[in-house]
Design a protein around this motif. Structure first.
Motif, PDB file in Angstrom:
ATOM      1  N   PRO A 155      34.850  31.951  47.411  1.00  0.00           N
ATOM      2  CA  PRO A 155      35.224  30.738  46.675  1.00  0.00           C
ATOM      3  C   PRO A 155      35.233  29.532  47.607  1.00  0.00           C
ATOM      4  O   PRO A 155      35.389  29.690  48.822  1.00  0.00           O
ATOM      5  CB  PRO A 155      36.646  31.052  46.197  1.00  0.00           C
ATOM      6  N   ARG A 156      35.054  28.345  47.049  1.00  0.00           N
ATOM      7  CA  ARG A 156      35.076  27.115  47.852  1.00  0.00           C
ATOM      8  C   ARG A 156      36.398  26.988  48.605  1.00  0.00           C
ATOM      9  O   ARG A 156      37.452  27.238  48.048  1.00  0.00           O
ATOM     10  CB  ARG A 156      34.906  25.899  46.949  1.00  0.00           C
ATOM     11  N   GLY A 157      36.293  26.617  49.871  1.00  0.00           N
ATOM     12  CA  GLY A 157      37.493  26.363  50.668  1.00  0.00           C
ATOM     13  C   GLY A 157      38.188  27.607  51.184  1.00  0.00           C
ATOM     14  O   GLY A 157      39.135  27.505  51.955  1.00  0.00           O
ATOM     15  N   ALA A 158      37.756  28.792  50.772  1.00  0.00           N
ATOM     16  CA  ALA A 158      38.441  30.023  51.167  1.00  0.00           C
ATOM     17  C   ALA A 158      37.910  30.560  52.496  1.00  0.00           C
ATOM     18  O   ALA A 158      36.855  30.138  52.963  1.00  0.00           O
ATOM     19  CB  ALA A 158      38.259  31.080  50.090  1.00  0.00           C
ATOM     20  N   ILE A 159      38.674  31.469  53.097  1.00  0.00           N
ATOM     21  CA  ILE A 159      38.164  32.235  54.233  1.00  0.00           C
ATOM     22  C   ILE A 159      38.068  33.689  53.785  1.00  0.00           C
ATOM     23  O   ILE A 159      39.077  34.294  53.413  1.00  0.00           O
ATOM     24  CB  ILE A 159      39.078  32.134  55.471  1.00  0.00           C
ATOM     25  N   VAL A 160      36.868  34.220  53.758  1.00  0.00           N
ATOM     26  CA  VAL A 160      36.644  35.599  53.350  1.00  0.00           C
ATOM     27  C   VAL A 160      36.092  36.349  54.557  1.00  0.00           C
ATOM     28  O   VAL A 160      35.238  35.831  55.276  1.00  0.00           O
ATOM     29  CB  VAL A 160      35.632  35.665  52.177  1.00  0.00           C
ATOM     30  N   THR A 161      36.608  37.551  54.811  1.00  0.00           N
ATOM     31  CA  THR A 161      36.139  38.277  55.984  1.00  0.00           C
ATOM     32  C   THR A 161      35.414  39.562  55.584  1.00  0.00           C
ATOM     33  O   THR A 161      35.719  40.162  54.555  1.00  0.00           O
ATOM     34  CB  THR A 161      37.298  38.585  56.950  1.00  0.00           C
ATOM     35  N   VAL A 162      34.426  39.902  56.391  1.00  0.00           N
ATOM     36  CA  VAL A 162      33.719  41.171  56.222  1.00  0.00           C
ATOM     37  C   VAL A 162      33.987  41.987  57.475  1.00  0.00           C
ATOM     38  O   VAL A 162      33.614  41.578  58.577  1.00  0.00           O
ATOM     39  CB  VAL A 162      32.202  40.960  56.048  1.00  0.00           C
ATOM     40  N   LEU A 163      34.687  43.120  57.292  1.00  0.00           N
ATOM     41  CA  LEU A 163      35.000  43.986  58.422  1.00  0.00           C
ATOM     42  C   LEU A 163      34.002  45.129  58.463  1.00  0.00           C
ATOM     43  O   LEU A 163      33.352  45.424  57.459  1.00  0.00           O
ATOM     44  CB  LEU A 163      36.419  44.553  58.286  1.00  0.00           C
ATOM     45  N   GLY A 164      33.914  45.768  59.617  1.00  0.00           N
ATOM     46  CA  GLY A 164      33.009  46.909  59.695  1.00  0.00           C
ATOM     47  C   GLY A 164      32.689  47.229  61.131  1.00  0.00           C
ATOM     48  O   GLY A 164      32.850  46.396  62.020  1.00  0.00           O
ATOM     49  N   ALA A 165      32.224  48.460  61.351  1.00  0.00           N
ATOM     50  CA  ALA A 165      31.891  48.896  62.691  1.00  0.00           C
ATOM     51  C   ALA A 165      30.546  48.321  63.105  1.00  0.00           C
ATOM     52  O   ALA A 165      29.841  47.710  62.297  1.00  0.00           O
ATOM     53  CB  ALA A 165      31.853  50.419  62.739  1.00  0.00           C
ATOM     54  N   ASN A 166      30.193  48.519  64.360  1.00  0.00           N
ATOM     55  CA  ASN A 166      28.869  48.163  64.849  1.00  0.00           C
ATOM     56  C   ASN A 166      27.807  48.846  63.998  1.00  0.00           C
ATOM     57  O   ASN A 166      27.919  50.024  63.714  1.00  0.00           O
ATOM     58  CB  ASN A 166      28.729  48.673  66.292  1.00  0.00           C
ATOM     59  N   GLY A 167      26.804  48.105  63.574  1.00  0.00           N
ATOM     60  CA  GLY A 167      25.712  48.735  62.827  1.00  0.00           C
ATOM     61  C   GLY A 167      25.998  48.924  61.351  1.00  0.00           C
ATOM     62  O   GLY A 167      25.212  49.541  60.646  1.00  0.00           O
ATOM     63  N   ALA A 168      27.126  48.386  60.863  1.00  0.00           N
ATOM     64  CA  ALA A 168      27.444  48.533  59.444  1.00  0.00           C
ATOM     65  C   ALA A 168      26.579  47.622  58.576  1.00  0.00           C
ATOM     66  O   ALA A 168      26.467  47.819  57.374  1.00  0.00           O
ATOM     67  CB  ALA A 168      28.914  48.225  59.207  1.00  0.00           C
ATOM     68  N   GLY A 169      25.947  46.613  59.193  1.00  0.00           N
ATOM     69  CA  GLY A 169      25.098  45.703  58.449  1.00  0.00           C
ATOM     70  C   GLY A 169      25.706  44.319  58.274  1.00  0.00           C
ATOM     71  O   GLY A 169      25.217  43.521  57.470  1.00  0.00           O
ATOM     72  N   LYS A 170      26.737  44.016  59.057  1.00  0.00           N
ATOM     73  CA  LYS A 170      27.424  42.733  58.885  1.00  0.00           C
ATOM     74  C   LYS A 170      26.526  41.548  59.235  1.00  0.00           C
ATOM     75  O   LYS A 170      26.427  40.587  58.478  1.00  0.00           O
ATOM     76  CB  LYS A 170      28.695  42.690  59.763  1.00  0.00           C
ATOM     77  N   SER A 171      25.862  41.635  60.406  1.00  0.00           N
ATOM     78  CA  SER A 171      24.982  40.526  60.804  1.00  0.00           C
ATOM     79  C   SER A 171      23.790  40.421  59.865  1.00  0.00           C
ATOM     80  O   SER A 171      23.343  39.318  59.520  1.00  0.00           O
ATOM     81  CB  SER A 171      24.461  40.740  62.228  1.00  0.00           C
ATOM     82  N   THR A 172      23.276  41.591  59.431  1.00  0.00           N
ATOM     83  CA  THR A 172      22.146  41.602  58.498  1.00  0.00           C
ATOM     84  C   THR A 172      22.515  40.861  57.217  1.00  0.00           C
ATOM     85  O   THR A 172      21.708  40.097  56.674  1.00  0.00           O
ATOM     86  CB  THR A 172      21.769  43.056  58.179  1.00  0.00           C
ATOM     87  N   LEU A 173      23.755  41.079  56.758  1.00  0.00           N
ATOM     88  CA  LEU A 173      24.222  40.420  55.539  1.00  0.00           C
ATOM     89  C   LEU A 173      24.149  38.896  55.690  1.00  0.00           C
ATOM     90  O   LEU A 173      23.586  38.197  54.844  1.00  0.00           O
ATOM     91  CB  LEU A 173      25.659  40.874  55.241  1.00  0.00           C
ATOM     92  N   LEU A 174      24.692  38.382  56.794  1.00  0.00           N
ATOM     93  CA  LEU A 174      24.702  36.925  56.989  1.00  0.00           C
ATOM     94  C   LEU A 174      23.281  36.378  57.117  1.00  0.00           C
ATOM     95  O   LEU A 174      22.948  35.337  56.547  1.00  0.00           O
ATOM     96  CB  LEU A 174      25.530  36.559  58.232  1.00  0.00           C
ATOM     97  N   LYS A 175      22.441  37.102  57.862  1.00  0.00           N
ATOM     98  CA  LYS A 175      21.061  36.630  58.035  1.00  0.00           C
ATOM     99  C   LYS A 175      20.304  36.627  56.718  1.00  0.00           C
ATOM    100  O   LYS A 175      19.499  35.729  56.456  1.00  0.00           O
ATOM    101  CB  LYS A 175      20.325  37.508  59.055  1.00  0.00           C
ATOM    102  N   ALA A 176      20.563  37.643  55.877  1.00  0.00           N
ATOM    103  CA  ALA A 176      19.857  37.707  54.593  1.00  0.00           C
ATOM    104  C   ALA A 176      20.352  36.619  53.650  1.00  0.00           C
ATOM    105  O   ALA A 176      19.592  36.122  52.816  1.00  0.00           O
ATOM    106  CB  ALA A 176      20.038  39.088  53.964  1.00  0.00           C
ATOM    107  N   ILE A 177      21.618  36.227  53.771  1.00  0.00           N
ATOM    108  CA  ILE A 177      22.134  35.164  52.897  1.00  0.00           C
ATOM    109  C   ILE A 177      21.407  33.843  53.177  1.00  0.00           C
ATOM    110  O   ILE A 177      20.951  33.163  52.263  1.00  0.00           O
ATOM    111  CB  ILE A 177      23.663  34.988  53.078  1.00  0.00           C
ATOM    112  N   VAL A 178      21.244  33.482  54.464  1.00  0.00           N
ATOM    113  CA  VAL A 178      20.611  32.184  54.755  1.00  0.00           C
ATOM    114  C   VAL A 178      19.092  32.254  54.754  1.00  0.00           C
ATOM    115  O   VAL A 178      18.418  31.227  54.826  1.00  0.00           O
ATOM    116  CB  VAL A 178      21.072  31.581  56.106  1.00  0.00           C
ATOM    117  N   GLY A 179      18.534  33.476  54.680  1.00  0.00           N
ATOM    118  CA  GLY A 179      17.078  33.571  54.633  1.00  0.00           C
ATOM    119  C   GLY A 179      16.430  33.726  55.994  1.00  0.00           C
ATOM    120  O   GLY A 179      15.221  33.553  56.135  1.00  0.00           O
ATOM    121  N   LEU A 180      17.230  34.047  57.013  1.00  0.00           N
ATOM    122  CA  LEU A 180      16.653  34.318  58.331  1.00  0.00           C
ATOM    123  C   LEU A 180      15.963  35.687  58.304  1.00  0.00           C
ATOM    124  O   LEU A 180      15.065  35.958  59.088  1.00  0.00           O
ATOM    125  CB  LEU A 180      17.767  34.297  59.383  1.00  0.00           C
ATOM    126  N   LEU A 181      16.421  36.539  57.371  1.00  0.00           N
ATOM    127  CA  LEU A 181      15.781  37.834  57.126  1.00  0.00           C
ATOM    128  C   LEU A 181      15.370  37.844  55.659  1.00  0.00           C
ATOM    129  O   LEU A 181      16.125  37.365  54.812  1.00  0.00           O
ATOM    130  CB  LEU A 181      16.799  38.954  57.312  1.00  0.00           C
TER     131      LEU A 181
END
Lengths: 232, 288
Positions: A25-51
């Motif tokens: 939501p606008r103005g919120a802080i939302v966190t994604v937790l997870g171990a190494n290799g869970a796909g956290k960075s992939t998620l962010l990259k896919a959102i902006v279109g870097l992947l």
């Protein structure tokens, strides 16, 4: 609201994300937790279109955020600070900061904006003329966040901002994250340091092998046995 | 005598600096060492001749046509060769650049003949005496144009947002795309800029060397200058060009003019062996 629905993405033939959905939501802080290799960075990259995305949608207030180069996401108001920071190491700190406003280069307030950010990140002020490569790890992280904020995003995606930094610096950076969100910019925070992430976030989810296995408010996550045993 | 040699050597040095800048710009931005660049310098000068012969233009309008044509050539190199090869290995891209240079060279050999063409000086080649040192107006024009181009490039890269964006993309492509720079547009700009630089260098150097299809060997001099400067720094390329010009002139005067070229290649070997980071490698480290 930034909404991710049933997102699949990966590298070549290797699927990393298997149907991830989440809302920021606008103005919120939302966190994604997870171990190494869970796909956290992939998620962010896919959102902006870097992947490229294999399937699924990302929408901003019900308008699709197009797959492709990050400049589209940036124009729509979504900026990424990646784990590797990707600063311009041979350019000066001042140039790095100014370049953050590249898409708004016609605007008259670029100088004012960078002044405002230097008030938020005072340790950068003494280093303006130095090449970015001479900064400490903490200062580089601050510069990366400041550069992303120069584009005045409405949603800031932060990938592991605490990685490799001293606890005192991590405190400082998370204080700034709170301040950013208080000023109206929503933050999607990917972290391995669950304790500090749940401290600033209002809600979040746990990502495991590319799937969301748990979601809830920060309070619920903090009290969940899974989070307690695996991430805290 | 020494002063005279130094003054004359600046002319060659200025041209080497321009060619070195082209090499470094392409390398910094795209990772490609463009071994066909010397042939592009030659081709640029031939473009003037072609415009004169084909359209019947006088010299100066023909230069303008050649500059415009080299903008198109740069766009064609990127669109037709380097963009399709963007996911190919660096070696494939480097070989493609070498092959492209050879195509240009053999085109002018077939179309304009293998022999040398006269090419006009920008100003009079008759020397005049200034405080006892002989100065050639034509050479002054070469130095002047080179300095002008260098100043323009400096303004572009240091004072404009677009120029800074090119430097940013050369430094970190992912970082550049994260701030909204379209990296493909930067590559296009780099190929266009370097093609125009090649034509400027070609027009400047053609009257000194006499224009023939094999004038592209001058590219190796620019390459040597770029290596001297560290191959990664635009100011380094300029300094490397001037230093190479001066060393060559000193060697040509005090050792043997026949050995001049051998000495510049010797410098190339020595730098690669002893100081692969180039002359400015030291300076850059001191600054840090």
């Amino acid at each position: 609201m930034l909404s991710v629905r049933d997102l699949h993405a990966g590298y070549g033939n290797k699927t990393v994300l298997r149907g991830v959905s989440l809302d920021v939501p606008r103005g919120a802080i939302v966190t994604v937790l997870g171990a190494n290799g869970a796909g956290k960075s992939t998620l962010l990259k896919a959102i902006v279109g870097l992947l490229p995305r294999a399937a699924g949608t990302v929408t901003l207030d019900d308008k699709p955020l197009f797959d492709g180069a990050p400049d589209r996401a940036l124009k729509a108001g979504v900026a990424l600070v990646p784990e590797q920071r990707e600063l311009f190491l041979s350019l000066s700190v001042a140039d790095n900061l100014r370049l953050g406003g590249y898409l708004r280069r016609g605007a008259a307030d670029i100088a004012a904006e960078s002044e405002r950010l230097l008030d938020i990140f005072p340790s950068l002020r003494a280093r303006l003329a130095q090449p970015a490569r001479t900064l400490s790890g903490g200062e580089q992280q601050m510069l990366a966040i400041a550069r992303a904020l120069m584009g005045r995003p409405e949603f800031l995606l932060l990938d592991e901002p605490s990685l490799g930094l001293a606890p005192r610096i991590v405190e400082e950076i998370f204080g700034i994250v709170r301040q950013i969100s208080a000023e109206g910019t929503a933050v999607l925070l990917v972290e391995q340091n669950a304790a500090i992430a749940l401290d600033v976030a209002s809600s979040g989810c746990v990502l495991d092998l590319g799937e969301v296995t748990l979601r809830g408010t920060a309070e619920e996550l903090r009290n969940s046995p899974i989070v307690k045993t695996s991430y805290l | 005598m020494l002063a005279q040699v130094l003054v004359s050597s600046i002319t060659a040095g200025a041209v080497y600096a321009l060619i070195a800048l082209g090499f470094v710009l392409i390398y910094k931005g795209t990772g490609v060492v463009h071994f066909g660049y010397g042939d592009q310098v030659t081709f640029g000068a031939y473009l003037v001749l072609i415009a004169q012969a084909l359209i019947g233009l006088p010299f100066w309008p023909a230069v303008v046509v050649a500059l415009v044509a080299s903008v198109l050539l740069g766009a064609l190199i990127y669109g037709g060769l380097m963009w399709p090869l963007r996911n190919a290995s660096l070696l494939a891209q480097i070989i493609a650049s070498l092959a492209m240079g050879t195509v240009l060279r053999e085109f002018v050999r077939a179309y304009m003949g293998p022999s040398a063409w006269p090419f006009p000086f920008l100003l009079s080649p008759a020397p005049i005496s200034v405080f006892g040192i002989l100065v050639v107006p034509a050479n002054l024009a070469i130095v002047g144009v080179s300095l002008g181009v260098l100043a323009l490039l400096f303004l572009l890269f240091e004072r404009t947002f677009h120029g800074k964006a090119i430097m940013a993309a050369c430094d970190n492509r992912i970082g550049a795309s994260l701030i909204g720079v379209q990296v493909s547009m930067v590559f296009l700009a780099i190929w266009i800029l370097s093609s125009v630089l090649a034509t400027v260098a070609g027009v400047l150097v053609a009257p000194l060397l006499t224009l023939s299809p094999d004038m592209g060997l001058i590219g190796i001099k620019g390459f040597t200058a770029a290596v001297l400067g560290g191959f990664n720094s635009l100011p380094g390329a300029v300094i490397g060009g001037i230093v190479l010009g001066v060393l060559e002139a000193l060697a040509g005067t005090y050792v043997s003019s026949a050995l001049k070229d051998m000495i510049s290649y010797g410098i190339l070997i020595a730098v690669v062996l002893v100081r692969p980071q180039g002359l400015l490698g030291v300076l850059a480290m001191k600054k840090v």
